[in-house]
Design a protein around this motif. Structure first.
Motif, mmCIF file in Angstrom:
data_model
loop_
_atom_site.group_PDB
_atom_site.id
_atom_site.type_symbol
_atom_site.label_atom_id
_atom_site.label_comp_id
_atom_site.label_asym_id
_atom_site.label_seq_id
_atom_site.Cartn_x
_atom_site.Cartn_y
_atom_site.Cartn_z
ATOM 1 N N THR A 104 68.638 -26.683 -24.739
ATOM 2 C CA THR A 104 67.541 -27.565 -25.139
ATOM 3 C C THR A 104 66.412 -27.533 -24.118
ATOM 4 O O THR A 104 65.229 -27.457 -24.481
ATOM 5 N N PHE A 105 66.736 -27.579 -22.844
ATOM 6 C CA PHE A 105 65.704 -27.544 -21.821
ATOM 7 C C PHE A 105 65.011 -26.192 -21.788
ATOM 8 O O PHE A 105 63.804 -26.110 -21.550
ATOM 9 N N SER A 106 65.755 -25.121 -22.016
ATOM 10 C CA SER A 106 65.137 -23.796 -22.066
ATOM 11 C C SER A 106 64.127 -23.705 -23.203
ATOM 12 O O SER A 106 63.025 -23.167 -23.036
ATOM 13 N N ALA A 107 64.483 -24.250 -24.367
ATOM 14 C CA ALA A 107 63.585 -24.197 -25.521
ATOM 15 C C ALA A 107 62.352 -25.076 -25.325
ATOM 16 O O ALA A 107 61.325 -24.853 -25.979
ATOM 17 N N ASN A 108 62.435 -26.072 -24.450
ATOM 18 C CA ASN A 108 61.324 -27.003 -24.237
ATOM 19 C C ASN A 108 60.694 -26.857 -22.852
ATOM 20 O O ASN A 108 59.996 -27.768 -22.400
ATOM 21 N N ALA A 109 60.897 -25.703 -22.224
ATOM 22 C CA ALA A 109 60.399 -25.507 -20.856
ATOM 23 C C ALA A 109 58.882 -25.649 -20.789
ATOM 24 O O ALA A 109 58.337 -26.198 -19.825
ATOM 25 N N HIS A 110 58.161 -25.179 -21.825
ATOM 26 C CA HIS A 110 56.695 -25.267 -21.800
ATOM 27 C C HIS A 110 56.227 -26.719 -21.833
ATOM 28 O O HIS A 110 55.226 -27.067 -21.211
ATOM 29 N N ARG A 111 56.950 -27.571 -22.550
ATOM 30 C CA ARG A 111 56.583 -28.995 -22.622
ATOM 31 C C ARG A 111 56.825 -29.654 -21.265
ATOM 32 O O ARG A 111 56.041 -30.495 -20.814
ATOM 33 N N LEU A 112 57.914 -29.304 -20.613
ATOM 34 C CA LEU A 112 58.216 -29.872 -19.309
ATOM 35 C C LEU A 112 57.163 -29.468 -18.284
ATOM 36 O O LEU A 112 56.809 -30.260 -17.410
#
Length: 296
Positions: free
Chosen positions: A283-291
């Motif tokens: 999940t964090f990998s898929a949302n890395a750009h948002r982070l």
């Protein structure tokens, strides 16, 4: 008579199968004299001769055969207990206590956890805010998401990436206030628990903006910015999705610390813990750009 020691029972069972002190010692990894001494001590405790010593080796006595039958039953019971516990841990079921920082739980992570719960409906997830500082090392929490550069050495886990922060204000607030041209007319909203990040931004970029409010959680700080109390440093993953907020122009995002997911060493092979930590990594990998505060 003192309580029996399982190690003595185990040694007795190995002796019965091996048929000699030497072979039993080899199987147990101890010296033959130690085996003899422990057998003699065990017989004295039971006040019974368990083996007849013969030139061809040990011959179990009638009393010894009775003891062996019960020892083997105890061994089977212990194996059943171990299989039961391992089976329970291998099942994707049971309670899972998770510590989550509010900015992450409030934004992208909770909807994703909804999908995880649909896949594994027998796992009951209990959420605790990271501000409670529950310690995985003391088994106060099963899984913890932490902002840290140095995880505790006694914990195991994996890095999930970094997050960025930026200075935000309400759209209407920024239309009426100029933090660069008229800073004294603006207000600064401090997050008390993050002085190392938020505390250096105001004196560096807005030294003349007075502090108007202090918040002890990121969610309260977000609410204060939305209410028009002033400017604040927020995680991009918290500020960007809010249509009522905008980043103060002219400032680059501020790098934040590494995010880790951590657990106790004894829990890493528990299926529900392992599955949830793998889910978090994906999940964090898929949302890395948002982070990192990058555009979609």
């Amino acid at each position: 008579m003192d309580e029996l020691d399982w190690d003595d029972l185990r040694l007795f069972a190995v002796l019965a199968r091996a048929g000699s002190v030497r072979r039993a010692g080899e199987q147990l990894g101890i010296h033959a004299s130690t085996v003899t001494r422990r057998l003699e001590h065990f017989e004295r405790r039971l006040d019974a001769r368990l083996f007849n010593r013969t030139p061809g080796g040990l011959r179990i006595t009638e009393a010894g055969a009775d003891v062996l039958e019960r020892v083997e039953q105890v061994g089977r019971d212990i194996d059943d207990i171990e299989r039961l516990v391992r089976g329970r841990d291998r099942r994707l079921a049971g309670r899972l206590l998770v510590s989550i920082p509010e900015p992450i739980g409030h934004t992208f992570l909770m909807p994703e956890i909804g999908g995880f719960s649909e896949r594994f409906p027998d796992i009951e997830i209990e959420f605790a805010p990271a501000a409670e500082r529950l310690d995985p090392g003391r088994r106060e929490v099963d899984v913890a998401i932490e902002f840290t550069e140095r995880p505790a050495e006694h914990l195991v886990g994996r890095p999930l990436g970094r997050y960025a922060l930026a200075v935000y204000a309400g759209r209407e607030y920024l239309a009426r206030h100029d933090p660069f041209g008229a800073p004294e007319d603006c207000g600064w909203i401090e997050w008390e628990t993050r002085q190392s990040t938020s505390g250096h931004v105001r004196p560096t970029f807005f030294p003349n903006v007075p502090v108007r409010a202090r918040c002890r959680t990121a969610i309260l700080q977000l609410a204060a910015v939305r209410a028009g109390l002033g400017l604040a440093v927020l995680p991009c993953v918290l500020g960007d999705p809010d249509d009522d907020l905008v980043r103060v122009p002219g400032l680059d995002p501020i790098p934040g610390p590494q995010i880790w997911v951590l657990t106790h060493r004894d829990l890493r092979s528990v299926s529900r813990v392992h599955e949830f930590m793998s889910f978090l990594a994906d999940t964090f990998s898929a949302n890395a750009h948002r982070l990192r505060g990058e555009p979609e």
